[in-house]
Design an enzyme around this catalytic site. Structure first.
Site, PDB file in Angstrom:
ATOM      1  CB  CYS A 277      62.302  71.874  64.204  1.00 21.31           C
ATOM      2  SG  CYS A 277      62.831  72.004  65.894  1.00 21.31           S
TER       3      CYS A 277
ATOM      4  NE  ARG B 121      62.173  74.930  59.073  1.00 22.85           N
ATOM      5  CZ  ARG B 121      61.469  76.001  58.765  1.00 22.85           C
ATOM      6  NH1 ARG B 121      61.688  76.611  57.627  1.00 22.85           N
ATOM      7  NH2 ARG B 121      60.566  76.476  59.581  1.00 22.85           N
TER       8      ARG B 121
ATOM      9  CD1 TRP C 213      68.737  75.540  66.603  1.00 23.10           C
ATOM     10  CD2 TRP C 213      67.045  76.107  67.937  1.00 23.10           C
ATOM     11  NE1 TRP C 213      69.137  76.618  67.353  1.00 23.10           N
ATOM     12  CE2 TRP C 213      68.117  76.990  68.182  1.00 23.10           C
ATOM     13  CE3 TRP C 213      65.873  76.270  68.676  1.00 23.10           C
ATOM     14  CZ2 TRP C 213      68.057  78.019  69.112  1.00 23.10           C
ATOM     15  CZ3 TRP C 213      65.804  77.303  69.612  1.00 23.10           C
ATOM     16  CH2 TRP C 213      66.887  78.161  69.817  1.00 23.10           C
TER      17      TRP C 213
ATOM     18  CG  ASN D 293      58.907  74.141  63.565  1.00 26.71           C
ATOM     19  OD1 ASN D 293      59.568  74.586  64.491  1.00 26.71           O
ATOM     20  ND2 ASN D 293      58.777  74.760  62.414  1.00 26.71           N
ATOM     21  N   GLY D 294      57.830  73.986  66.986  1.00 26.72           N
ATOM     22  CA  GLY D 294      57.095  74.958  67.798  1.00 26.72           C
ATOM     23  C   GLY D 294      57.283  74.650  69.267  1.00 26.72           C
TER      24      GLY D 294
ATOM     25  CD  GLU E 214      75.391  91.543  58.961  1.00 28.49           C
ATOM     26  OE1 GLU E 214      74.660  91.524  59.968  1.00 28.49           O
ATOM     27  OE2 GLU E 214      75.560  90.544  58.239  1.00 28.49           O
TER      28      GLU E 214
ATOM     29  CE  LYS F 252      76.833  87.199  58.718  1.00 28.38           C
ATOM     30  NZ  LYS F 252      75.639  87.952  58.798  1.00 28.38           N
TER      31      LYS F 252
ATOM     32  CD  GLU G 208      75.560  84.901  62.200  1.00 23.48           C
ATOM     33  OE1 GLU G 208      76.105  85.649  61.358  1.00 23.48           O
ATOM     34  OE2 GLU G 208      74.430  84.434  62.044  1.00 23.48           O
TER      35      GLU G 208
ATOM     36  CG  HIS H 263      79.665 107.987  76.251  1.00 21.30           C
ATOM     37  ND1 HIS H 263      79.812 109.215  76.847  1.00 21.30           N
ATOM     38  CD2 HIS H 263      79.382 108.222  74.951  1.00 21.30           C
ATOM     39  CE1 HIS H 263      79.604 110.173  75.937  1.00 21.30           C
ATOM     40  NE2 HIS H 263      79.353 109.585  74.780  1.00 21.30           N
TER      41      HIS H 263
ATOM     42  CE  LYS I  56      69.867  81.340  55.250  1.00 18.24           C
ATOM     43  NZ  LYS I  56      70.668  82.424  55.849  1.00 18.24           N
TER      44      LYS I  56
END
Ligand code: G6P
Length: 587
Positions: free
Chosen positions: A2, A28, A71, A97-98, A465, A469, A472, A488, A582
């Protein structure tokens, strides 16, 4: 998560100033947004669901406004759940925010007192608490007492219609105050303020600030006034413009031709001091989240191979469960683009409890981790606006490599190797055929349900990674493995044509990873090999130059570009993937 922005001053276009601030904070959170401005003794509010994009606000002229880009945590994405939230009298507006951990019990008490709620959020209890307090005290004290009754890590900014002041308070979540000429700002992050002023105050936890004709900083819970420390930030306002690029993701992938070099152009004294802390610690722990976590995992291979130094790795959200191992001889290294990731802030607190030394690699100067750690190496990657981390990943790798070379006594040689790698990254990015090839691969595989990615040694974190990518950007299920593991389990999932990306660098992993690729191919997988040499097992070969031990830095580039082209092919917004943000400031 947020983004919060507030303005009070002598300009009368508060709504536009707030909206512009929110656009810079949209990374955010971007599921809904809203702005409230003071118009005489009333508040005027405009709320929307969806991304801000190029939106305009439809609000009257005003000298005071607050806004929020959300968010969602409590309550779905609806206009009613968007901030600002108001009290019953519609004279108090709150952006937050929180997470208010005790919101349910506070809400029950408020409902018993007759308050009416219109959203499902935890935030909405805050204006109602302030409304109750206003019956017995002034605006600032009402916010202070309301804030003191909240449990959890929170940041709030409050406007009250009859007042020409904004009140903001925080525990945990970040807030920065900007001091302009006859105007004051408050935001979740300094990058949204720096266009207006370079004079800022980073609020500490349990501080509250009253912004009006002047600024008053007070300690919580008591309310004692304290002298603020004013910082001058020396960065230029960087919108992080896209320039000739269509998306920030592509721009930031391309930035890597210079950012890797900037990362290793560090203050030498600090670099050596950092390396010495690693050398002299009894045990070293490294932690990061998401992409930064993959960089940290890679650091364990870098330090072990180059510097023969063992480093313990834990992802940020798991770190505190290892805290019993920490002592006053331990060293913690956290790595973060934003410097705000809550799990790392908590990892730092855990290390502090055990009197361990705490160091960091951080991109955002002035962020919470930047201020909390004993020694910080800045990533120097410039503003990273795309939610997908790209350039901050390679900057972290470059610094880890450099530290390992210092420990080995090869600072200059190591630095040269990294710079040579950065130049090769630039050449690869300029190579039109290389870009076209990745576009073609995306065209070929975008309809698949699964993508598997294999790597051993240094290339194992790269596989993680690369999968990160691709997921996302494209929302295709992608999974990265240590090359020896799928036999396995996951090899049972491979079917005809499953795209499987395999990292085959010219190192000691080569023959074993080729065998692993062959095992996949035998079950029908379509093998996309990334490496300096063509191998018989490859159905598609993505050629990258051999740069020896620092090859990992360049090997991630094709995966980043493939993720970008997959996003385009799927019609997704590569800069703002659904449900992500982000900066992750909630647990
Ligand atoms: C979020 C972002 C990721 C990032 C992670 C850690 O999940 O979407 O791209 O890697 O946070 O962020 P940090 O700022 O600590 O590097």
């Amino acid at each position: 998560m947020c983004g919060i922005f507030g303005y009070v001053g002598n300009k009368n276009d508060a709504a536009d100033i707030v909206l512009e601030g929110l656009k810079l904070l949209e990374y955010r959170g971007y599921d809904s947004w809203g702005v409230a401005v003071k118009v005489r003794k009333k508040l005027s509010v405009d709320k929307h669901i969806g991304k801000i994009g190029d939106a305009q606000v439809n609000l009257p002229q005003s000298v005071l406004g607050i806004g929020h880009t959300r968010w969602a945590t409590h309550g779905g994405v609806t206009a009613a759940n968007a901030h600002p939230h108001m009290d019953c009298t519609k004279t108090i507006a709150v952006v937050h925010n929180g997470i208010v951990e005790n919101f349910q019990e506070l809400k029950t008490e408020l409902i018993e007192k007759g308050h009416k709620f219109i959203s499902e959020t935890d935030t909405e209890i805050i204006p109602h608490l302030i409304e109750e307090n206003l019956k017995k005290e002034g605006f600032a004290s009402s916010v202070r007492d309301a804030f003191n009754s909240l449990k959890g890590l929170n940041a709030v900014v409050v406007a009250y219609a009859p007042s020409r002041e904004i009140v903001a308070a925080k525990t945990g979540s970040p807030l920065v105050v900007g001091i302009g000429k006859n105007e004051l700002f408050v935001a979740s992050d300094a990058s949204a303020i720096v266009k207006h002023t370079k004079k800022v105050i980073f609020l500490e936890d349990n501080q509250m600030v009253i912004l009006g004709k002047r600024l008053k900083l007070i300690n919580l819970p008591g309310g004692k006034e304290i002298k603020p420390t004013i910082n001058k930030i020396n960065w230029k306002f960087e919108h992080g413009e896209k320039g000739k690029f269509k998306h920030f993701l592509l721009k930031e992938i391309n930035d890597q031709r210079t950012t890797i070099i900037d990362a290793v152009t560090q203050n030498e004294k600090k670099l050596f001091e950092f390396a010495n802390l690693i050398r002299n610690s009894f045990d070293t722990y490294i932690s990061g989240c998401g992409t930064a976590g993959h960089a940290c995992r890679m650091a364990t291979y870098i330090f072990s191979t180059i510097a023969k130094k063992h480093i313990n790795f834990a992802i940020g959200s798991e770190f505190s469960y290892y805290e019993d191992f920490l002592t006053d001889k331990s060293l913690l290294i956290v790595a973060s683009q934003s410097g705000e990731t809550i799990d790392l802030v908590e990892a730092v607190s855990a290390a502090r409890r055990h009197k361990s030394k705490v160091t960091a690699l951080v991109n955002v100067i002035g962020s919470t981790l930047y201020r909390q750690c004993d020694l910080v190496l800045p990533l120097r990657a410039g503003v990273e606006r795309c939610v997908l981390s790209t350039k901050s990943f390679t900057s972290k790798l470059a610094i880890f490599y450099l530290l390992a070379f210092i420990l080995k006594g090869e600072y200059s040689e190591g630095r040269k190797k990294i710079i040579k790698t950065a130049r090769a990254v630039g050449e690869l990015l300029d190579d039109k055929e290389f870009n076209q090839q990745l576009k073609n691969v995306a065209d070929e595989i975008y309809k698949t349900k699964d993508i598997y990615i294999l790597g051993r040694g240094f290339s194992f974190p790269l596989a993680l990674e690369a999968a990160h990518k691709i997921k996302e950007a494209s929302y295709i299920h992608a999974e990265g493995f240590a090359g020896g593991e799928p036999k396995h389990c996951e090899i049972s999932l491979v079917s005809e044509g499953t795209p499987t990306i395999v990292f085959v660098p010219n190192d000691e992993t080569k023959s074993a990873i080729i065998s692993n690729a062959t095992e996949f191919k035998a079950r029908g997988a379509y093998i996309i090999g990334i490496g300096p040499e063509k191998q018989a097992v490859f159905d598609e070969w993505i050629q990258v130059p051999d740069l020896g031990v620092t090859s990992s830095i360049i090997n991630i580039i094709p995966a980043q570009l493939l993720a970008y082209y997959l996003a385009l092919k799927k019609g997704n917004d590569p800069d703002k993937p659904r449900n992500l943000a982000k900066s992750v400031t909630v647990k």
